[in-house]
Write a protein that holds these residues in place. Structure first.
Motif, PDB file in Angstrom:
ATOM      1  N   GLY A 180      12.553 -26.555   5.135  1.00  0.00           N
ATOM      2  CA  GLY A 180      12.222 -27.708   4.428  1.00  0.00           C
ATOM      3  C   GLY A 180      11.973 -27.655   2.955  1.00  0.00           C
ATOM      4  N   ARG A 181      10.992 -26.932   2.655  1.00  0.00           N
ATOM      5  CA  ARG A 181      10.505 -26.794   1.684  1.00  0.00           C
ATOM      6  C   ARG A 181      11.290 -26.422   0.499  1.00  0.00           C
ATOM      7  NH1 ARG A 181       5.158 -23.410   1.291  1.00  0.00           N
ATOM      8  NH2 ARG A 181       5.303 -23.927  -1.025  1.00  0.00           N
TER       9      ARG A 181
ATOM     10  N   LEU B 125       8.595 -30.204  12.311  1.00  0.00           N
ATOM     11  CA  LEU B 125       7.622 -30.419  11.281  1.00  0.00           C
ATOM     12  C   LEU B 125       7.680 -31.861  10.387  1.00  0.00           C
ATOM     13  CD1 LEU B 125       7.624 -27.026   9.482  1.00  0.00           C
ATOM     14  CD2 LEU B 125       5.616 -27.980  10.426  1.00  0.00           C
ATOM     15  N   ASP B 126       9.211 -32.170  10.529  1.00  0.00           N
ATOM     16  CA  ASP B 126       9.040 -33.428   9.653  1.00  0.00           C
ATOM     17  C   ASP B 126      10.558 -34.444  10.172  1.00  0.00           C
ATOM     18  OD1 ASP B 126      11.482 -31.898   8.553  1.00  0.00           O
ATOM     19  OD2 ASP B 126      10.788 -31.751   6.584  1.00  0.00           O
ATOM     20  N   GLY B 127      11.207 -33.845  11.110  1.00  0.00           N
ATOM     21  CA  GLY B 127      12.337 -34.663  11.639  1.00  0.00           C
ATOM     22  C   GLY B 127      13.592 -34.408  10.849  1.00  0.00           C
ATOM     23  N   GLY B 128      13.549 -33.335   9.759  1.00  0.00           N
ATOM     24  CA  GLY B 128      14.422 -33.266   8.997  1.00  0.00           C
ATOM     25  C   GLY B 128      15.645 -32.097   9.471  1.00  0.00           C
TER      26      GLY B 128
ATOM     27  N   GLN C  40      11.762 -26.987  11.929  1.00  0.00           N
ATOM     28  CA  GLN C  40      11.800 -27.750  10.864  1.00  0.00           C
ATOM     29  C   GLN C  40      11.816 -29.460  11.550  1.00  0.00           C
ATOM     30  OE1 GLN C  40      11.384 -26.780   7.926  1.00  0.00           O
ATOM     31  NE2 GLN C  40      10.986 -28.949   7.427  1.00  0.00           N
ATOM     32  N   ARG C  41      12.622 -29.664  12.467  1.00  0.00           N
ATOM     33  CA  ARG C  41      12.646 -30.802  13.193  1.00  0.00           C
ATOM     34  C   ARG C  41      11.096 -31.192  13.773  1.00  0.00           C
ATOM     35  NH1 ARG C  41      17.757 -33.278  14.029  1.00  0.00           N
ATOM     36  NH2 ARG C  41      16.537 -35.138  14.694  1.00  0.00           N
TER      37      ARG C  41
ATOM     38  N   ALA D 263      13.851 -29.023  -0.400  1.00  0.00           N
ATOM     39  CA  ALA D 263      13.111 -29.920  -1.267  1.00  0.00           C
ATOM     40  C   ALA D 263      13.031 -29.388  -2.766  1.00  0.00           C
ATOM     41  CB  ALA D 263      11.539 -30.048  -0.781  1.00  0.00           C
TER      42      ALA D 263
END
Length: 437
Positions: A279-280, A316-319, A313-314, A283
């Motif tokens: 995710g990072r 951590l942030d649902g992304g 990743q999901r 971003a």
């Protein structure tokens, strides 16, 4: 020679081609020439993919296949334990034969699970004979492979002569006219050696036109990417492996340089590297890629890697969406290897690196959403057919023309000989004990 993959559910990973609920793929002389709902090619050999998923082969851009003989023994290991076991304990006892059989079976395993392109990150570093044994194994396996020659663990000797020798050998097309085996350079990081040595290696890679790969991890007190950036050593031809813990500004430096990141989610989570950087990286404008790393600790298939990265990743942030993971493991990874013009998607003009995945198996049936099913429920047992540059290398669930029993016997003999020489147990109780710091 023409082949027609007929009647499959085509997941092309090319926005211009799209997905086809029922589609055909025409291959001529190993190259994809047409993708359409129906193709009339009466002179083509038909590969019946009726109702099965037809997709690009996976691309694994970071695997140490020389460790294949020790599958599963490190499932409980931390990173220091793995380093002591593989590099400090067994590696000194590897002969060229050990390297050859482990590399060959590691590459065949990857093909069997649908990985048509694999970067073999070699750091056995015992001498030219060992390097040549790994190269011979990759030539023998019928996949698209990249021999990434790296220095050994904590090895500070100059490697320029090794790089030039192997580069010359692989540039000799009389030895390999298929073009399926190429080379990359596994760089040492600034934490492993001096920045001057890293600068010299980067300059030589530029001179030889070699892509590079580099392992980095930070505990938050080091800034390896910033140091490379400060010395002008970031390149759009470098893949940074893991990258756990580096700063957001360092991720931006990589994005600005056009570099790529290879995430090995299972290893990173289990060995204590920290959360995968998926995710990072997104971003910061980077397209993550996925890799296996080491099979002593994790499964060697891309389905497992996709699921681990997705779940982490999901959580951590649902992304992320399922198609993101499929892209990371195909076209994005191909791009990181400089091979996106040849592989990574089902696109006319590209080589036919294609896998056919069964949809009738109870573990995936019924397939309502093909991409979601691949990412959430896919596994190597579903890979029915594998083509590399149009050549069928796996058919009806079995590798073509491979004498597995004899190779497996060689690998067991190799494993047992090394273990006896190194004084390690193979009864499930081997747990290396790194020194306390």
């Amino acid at each position: 020679m023409k082949s027609l993959i007929a009647g499959g559910i085509v997941i092309s990973m090319d926005p211009a081609v799209g997905d086809l609920p029922r589609g055909d793929v025409l291959i001529e002389e190993g190259v994809i020439t047409q993708v359409d709902e129906r193709i009339d090619a009466p002179d083509a050999e038909v590969i019946d993919a009726g109702g099965q998923i037809v997709m690009p082969g996976f691309v694994d851009n970071h695997r140490h296949s020389w460790q294949s003989a020790y599958r599963g023994v490190g499932a409980d290991w931390t990173f220091p334990e793995w380093a002591l076991a593989m590099h400090g304990t067994v590696k000194p006892h590897y002969t060229p034969e050990d390297v050859h059989v482990a590399t060959l079976l590691g590459r065949l395993e990857a093909l069997h699970s649908g990985i048509t392109t694999m970067l073999d990150w070699y750091h056995v570093a015992q001498g030219p004979e060992h390097e040549d044994a790994a190269i011979a194994a990759l030539r023998e396996a019928p996949g698209r492979s990249i021999f990434c020659l790296g220095a050994g663990w904590a090895d500070h000797r100059p490697v320029d002569d090794d790089i030039r020798r192997v580069h010359a050998a692989l540039a000799d097309t009389t030895a390999d006219r298929s073009g399926l085996l190429t080379m990359a350079w596994g760089l040492r990081g600034v934490e492993d050696t001096s920045v001057d040595i890293v600068a010299g290696e980067v300059m030589l890679a530029d001179e030889l036109g070699l892509r590079t790969s580099l392992h980095i991890v930070s505990d938050g007190t080091t800034r390896p990417v910033a140091e490379l950036h400060e010395h002008g050593l970031l390149r759009n031809t470098t893949t940074f492996v893991h990258a756990n813990g580096i700063g957001d500004d360092e991720l931006q430096m990589l994005a600005d340089a056009g570099s790529s990141i290879s995430i090995s989610p299972d290893v990173e989570l289990k060995m204590g590297f920290g959360a995968p950087m998926t995710g990072r990286a997104l971003a910061a404008g980077l397209r993550p890629t996925l890799s296996i790393d080491v099979v002593p600790s994790v499964a060697g298939d891309m389905f497992s890697a996709m699921r681990a990265a997705f779940a982490a990743q999901r959580g951590l942030d649902g992304g992320l969406r399922a198609r993101d993971l499929l892209a990371f493991a195909t076209i994005d990874a191909a791009r990181s290897c400089g091979l996106d013009a040849r592989t990574g998607s089902i696109t006319p003009g590209k080589d036919a690196d294609i896998i056919i995945v069964r949809t009738d198996d109870p573990t995936i049936f019924p397939v309502t959403d093909p991409v979601g099913s691949l990412v959430s429920a896919g596994h190597p047992g579903l890979v029915d057919t594998v083509l590399v540059a149009g050549r069928v290398v796996k058919r009806d669930g079995a590798l073509v023309g491979v004498g597995l029993p004899a190779l497996q016997s060689r690998l067991i003999a190799s494993r047992d000989r090394i273990a006896a020489a190194a004084g390690v147990r193979l009864d499930g109780t081997w747990r290396p004990q790194p020194p306390r710091t």
